[in-house]
Design an enzyme around this catalytic site. Structure first.
Site, PDB file in Angstrom:
ATOM      1  N   LYS A  44      56.429  39.190  44.976  1.00  0.00           N
ATOM      2  CA  LYS A  44      56.167  38.505  43.711  1.00  0.00           C
ATOM      3  C   LYS A  44      57.341  38.674  42.759  1.00  0.00           C
ATOM      4  CE  LYS A  44      51.117  38.948  43.425  1.00  0.00           C
ATOM      5  NZ  LYS A  44      50.029  39.570  42.652  1.00  0.00           N
ATOM      6  N   GLY A  64      52.261  31.657  38.088  1.00  0.00           N
ATOM      7  CA  GLY A  64      52.023  30.302  38.572  1.00  0.00           C
ATOM      8  C   GLY A  64      52.414  30.082  40.021  1.00  0.00           C
ATOM      9  N   GLU A 119      53.446  43.683  46.885  1.00  0.00           N
ATOM     10  CA  GLU A 119      52.083  44.210  46.911  1.00  0.00           C
ATOM     11  C   GLU A 119      51.505  43.956  48.289  1.00  0.00           C
ATOM     12  OE1 GLU A 119      50.262  43.475  42.432  1.00  0.00           O
ATOM     13  OE2 GLU A 119      49.559  42.261  44.100  1.00  0.00           O
ATOM     14  N   LYS A 165      37.237  29.679  37.553  1.00  0.00           N
ATOM     15  CA  LYS A 165      35.969  29.871  38.252  1.00  0.00           C
ATOM     16  C   LYS A 165      35.109  28.611  38.147  1.00  0.00           C
ATOM     17  CE  LYS A 165      36.391  34.678  36.989  1.00  0.00           C
ATOM     18  NZ  LYS A 165      36.159  35.618  35.877  1.00  0.00           N
ATOM     19  N   GLU A 197      37.394  43.333  36.261  1.00  0.00           N
ATOM     20  CA  GLU A 197      37.482  42.476  37.442  1.00  0.00           C
ATOM     21  C   GLU A 197      38.146  43.202  38.605  1.00  0.00           C
ATOM     22  OE1 GLU A 197      37.574  38.051  35.523  1.00  0.00           O
ATOM     23  OE2 GLU A 197      39.513  38.887  36.120  1.00  0.00           O
ATOM     24  N   GLU A 208      41.955  43.125  36.522  1.00  0.00           N
ATOM     25  CA  GLU A 208      42.217  43.197  35.087  1.00  0.00           C
ATOM     26  C   GLU A 208      40.905  43.419  34.362  1.00  0.00           C
ATOM     27  OE1 GLU A 208      44.067  39.369  34.414  1.00  0.00           O
ATOM     28  OE2 GLU A 208      42.169  38.513  33.768  1.00  0.00           O
ATOM     29  N   ARG A 267      36.265  40.820  26.257  1.00  0.00           N
ATOM     30  CA  ARG A 267      35.530  39.800  25.493  1.00  0.00           C
ATOM     31  C   ARG A 267      34.265  39.441  26.253  1.00  0.00           C
ATOM     32  NH1 ARG A 267      36.501  35.864  29.223  1.00  0.00           N
ATOM     33  NH2 ARG A 267      38.592  35.831  30.101  1.00  0.00           N
ATOM     34  N   ARG A 273      29.617  25.641  36.461  1.00  0.00           N
ATOM     35  CA  ARG A 273      30.317  25.155  35.270  1.00  0.00           C
ATOM     36  C   ARG A 273      30.458  23.634  35.367  1.00  0.00           C
ATOM     37  NH1 ARG A 273      35.170  29.326  33.700  1.00  0.00           N
ATOM     38  NH2 ARG A 273      34.075  31.256  34.260  1.00  0.00           N
TER      39      ARG A 273
END
Lengths: 168, 496
Positions: free
Chosen positions: B157, B163, B199, B235, B273, B285, B289, B335
């Site tokens: 990475k 992106g 990674e 999601k 997460e 992460e 919120r 959603r």
């Protein structure tokens, strides 16, 4: 009446006679019961379906049970006319303009004897609450005008003839 | 203490917060941009303040205007919702400095979790597992050393990237050199920063997250949600509990999530997460919120998470001091976005012409639209969330299918049909999920049920036939053919 139906990139034929529909060799009874501005109950062989209907530029938008379909429908007569070169979808050297749909002539934009270029507006026809401008498909000299504003026309009616067609 | 809450957001989450304020006996203040003047959240709130502007930067992201609106209306607290300023440590600090309550964690905790490399280092110190990997790599030799240690396949990475650019999966040691050099070139070209790191490449991991509630004295977790059905990290479908998490794994994940929250002095509702590969999980992460998918946890626990946010901010203990309730049944959320799955999820815009919201036992709609509302391109395309709760996963899937079939939003393309296709697919039904699911099932984008297509064809033919029929009858009666007072449909669909 035979119909050519376009849906999902395919074409299928449908034959409708007196509430009986033949679709790809399958016969079924078909009735439509409107429920309001955009809603209806469709009954196919006695099975009921809630459908939502919108007229679109290209045809019909039908929504049922969470799925939306864009469907175009052309009857046999319209197809024959189209293939002969009349109407809106005619070839560039079309000798005439025919009504692509039943409706009301709102305005005539050209005069007999006038030179027109491809893309020039010829007439405005109103159908399904929408005004549609019929454009010249090619350049030429306008001949006889067969309709007047306020006149109701049927699909395929001759609207404007051409005196001569300019070669490209 | 406060008695009035300003909601620095729009759409369904603003409405959700307004409802929770009402139940808690708090006054609500909405803010709005120019195009949102008649948006549902503006109509629902007790007070509303115009921010002006159209773009988010001119309106919902304008910290100065938001603080002024709070001062003008006497709001003692600001709820940021999700998105916009919800994870801006700077904004949270401005709110704190103005002696207002920020409904969320302290700005320091947002800052700790917001800087991803720093959060990762912090988690390692706190004993939270992260994806095994390297620091910045200077040479192919050091890359080889780390890669051998963590094992192939690995992912290279760009340190300054994002992106997907400069990201390369390397399956075996022989390909490492070429991939290393290519990633370096790409990173340099794309970001002007040739630093790279590596990674371990996780093979078809699942996205699992833990809901946290923290008050001044304790941190508790409310179990997991699975959000593996996603596209480009957005999601689409979420559920609770996860079909692959058993009681043992749930407790392990929960304990680690609580550890992560403790490490940054967390307060309020938050989500930790993870990516799950087999039975190994890795910290991804922390979202500091309320999350879009919070309702699935609410459905199985009975806890009103947004009201808990308000109550914790008011100084009450989380869950009134009680233990986390044991979850019951299974919940799903779809959603519903203004995006067209048949056109690669291109955003669609338009006016909501009509709206039918499904109802029935265990069905919930958290929406942000109403009839007549113009959906534009300036904001998030989320129109609403359809949520169901049932006794088990299979029943929840059936309930969601029926609810989706009843939902009708006229005027723009939505993701509704795509959800139906996923619900009917075998792997989804078996709970065999991974974050690659959407990519691995491209056929679902264009799936058309033949029986419904037949209904649509028959309907269109009858409508067209009626048009022709009416036209030939109506030559003597202009009004009938082109009756201006009738809608297109009535003209088309009147019975004959």
């Amino acid at each position: 009446m035979r119909y050519y139906v376009g849906v999902n990139g395919e074409e299928v034929q449908a034959l409708l006679n007196d509430g009986s529909l033949e679709l790809e060799g399958e016969h079924m009874s078909a009735t439509l019961h409107p429920l309001g501005a955009t809603e209806a109950q469709m009954s196919l062989d006695g099975m009921r379906h809630r459908v939502y209907v919108r007229r679109t530029r290209a045809g019909w938008r039908i929504h049922t049970r969470g799925r939306t379909f864009e469907v175009t429908v052309e009857d046999e007569r319209s197809r024959v006319i189209r293939e002969l070169g009349g109407g809106m979808a005619s070839r560039s050297n079309a000798p005439e303009v025919r009504a692509p749909m039943p409706g009301l002539i709102v305005r005539v934009l050209v005069d007999s004897g006038q030179e027109v270029e491809a893309g020039d507006g010829m007439l405005v026809i109103e159908a399904m609450k929408m005004e549609n401008e019929l454009k010249a498909e090619g350049a030429g000299l306008v001949g006889q005008i067969h309709v007047k504003p306020g006149q109701t026309v049927d699909k395929g009616d001759l609207l404007v003839s051409f005196e001569s067609v300019t070669d490209e | 203490m406060f008695d009035t809450v300003l909601i620095a957001n729009r759409g369904e989450i603003a409405l959700r917060v307004i409802r929770a304020c009402r139940e808690e006996g708090l006054r609500s203040v909405a803010v709005y941009s120019s195009p949102d003047q008649e948006a549902p959240h503006v109509l629902a709130a007790d007070q509303a303040v115009a921010l002006g502007g159209t773009t988010p930067a001119e309106s919902y992201l304008s910290e100065g205007l938001l603080l002024k609106a709070a001062a003008d209306t006497g709001a003692g607290a600001i709820h940021p919702g999700y998105g916009f300023l919800a994870e801006s440590a700077k904004f949270a600090r401005s709110v704190e400095d103005a002696n207002l309550t920020f409904i969320g964690p302290p700005s320091a905790a947002i800052e700790e979790m917001g800087d991803k490399p720093r959060a990762r280092a912090r988690m390692v110190t706190a004993g939270v597992p992260v994806v095994p990997g390297s620091g910045e790599l200077s040479s192919i030799a050091s890359a080889r050393e780390v890669a051998e240690e963590i094992g192939f396949p690995i992912m290279i990475k760009a340190a300054g990237g994002g992106g997907g650019k400069g990201m390369h999966v390397v399956q075996n040691p022989a390909d490492l050199k070429a991939a290393f050099e290519r990633a370096q070139r790409e990173a340099e070209g794309a970001f002007g920063d040739g630093r790279i790191y590596l990674e371990r490449f996780l093979l078809r991991p699942r996205h699992i997250e833990i809901q946290i509630l923290a008050d001044e004295n304790r941190i508790l977790h409310l179990g997991e949600r699975e959000c593996s059905i996603q596209r480009r990290h957005q999601k689409l479908i979420e559920e609770a509990p996860s079909p692959c998490v058993d009681e043992v794994l749930r407790e392990r994940l929960g304990a680690v999530a609580v550890q992560a929250a403790e490490a940054v002095g967390y307060l309020g509702a938050g989500t930790v997460e993870f990516l799950l590969e087999g039975s190994d999980f890795f910290f991804l992460e922390m979202n500091t919120r309320i999350q879009v998918e919070h309702p699935v946890t609410e459905m199985i626990t009975g806890v009103d998470l947004v009201r808990e946010q308000l109550r914790i901010a008011l100084g009450y203990p989380a869950l009134n001091g009680l233990d986390a309730p044991s979850p019951r049944g299974h919940a799903l959320e779809c959603r519903i976005s203004a995006e067209d799955p048949q056109k690669d999820f291109l955003p669609s815009v338009g006016r909501v012409e009509s709206l039918e919201i499904p109802t029935g036992p265990g069905i919930r709609w958290d929406g942000g639209i109403r009839v007549g509302f113009e959906v534009g391109l300036h904001y998030d395309p989320l129109l609403g969330k359809l949520i169901v709760h049932a006794e088990n996963r299979a029943q929840a899937i059936e309930r969601m299918r029926v609810a989706l079939e009843e939902l009708w939003i006229d005027g723009l393309a939505t993701t509704q049909a795509y959800h139906l296709s996923v619900l009917g697919e075998e792997d989804f039904q078996a709970g065999a999920l991974s974050i690659e699911y959407v990519q691995e099932h491209p056929e679902l984008l264009r799936l058309v049920p033949p029986d419904l297509q037949k209904v649509a064809i028959a309907t269109a033919v009858l409508c067209e036939n009626h048009l022709d029929h009416e036209a030939s009858l109506g030559v003597s009666d202009n009004k009938k053919v082109v009756g201006r007072q009738l809608s297109p449909w009535v003209q088309a669909g009147r019975e004959w």
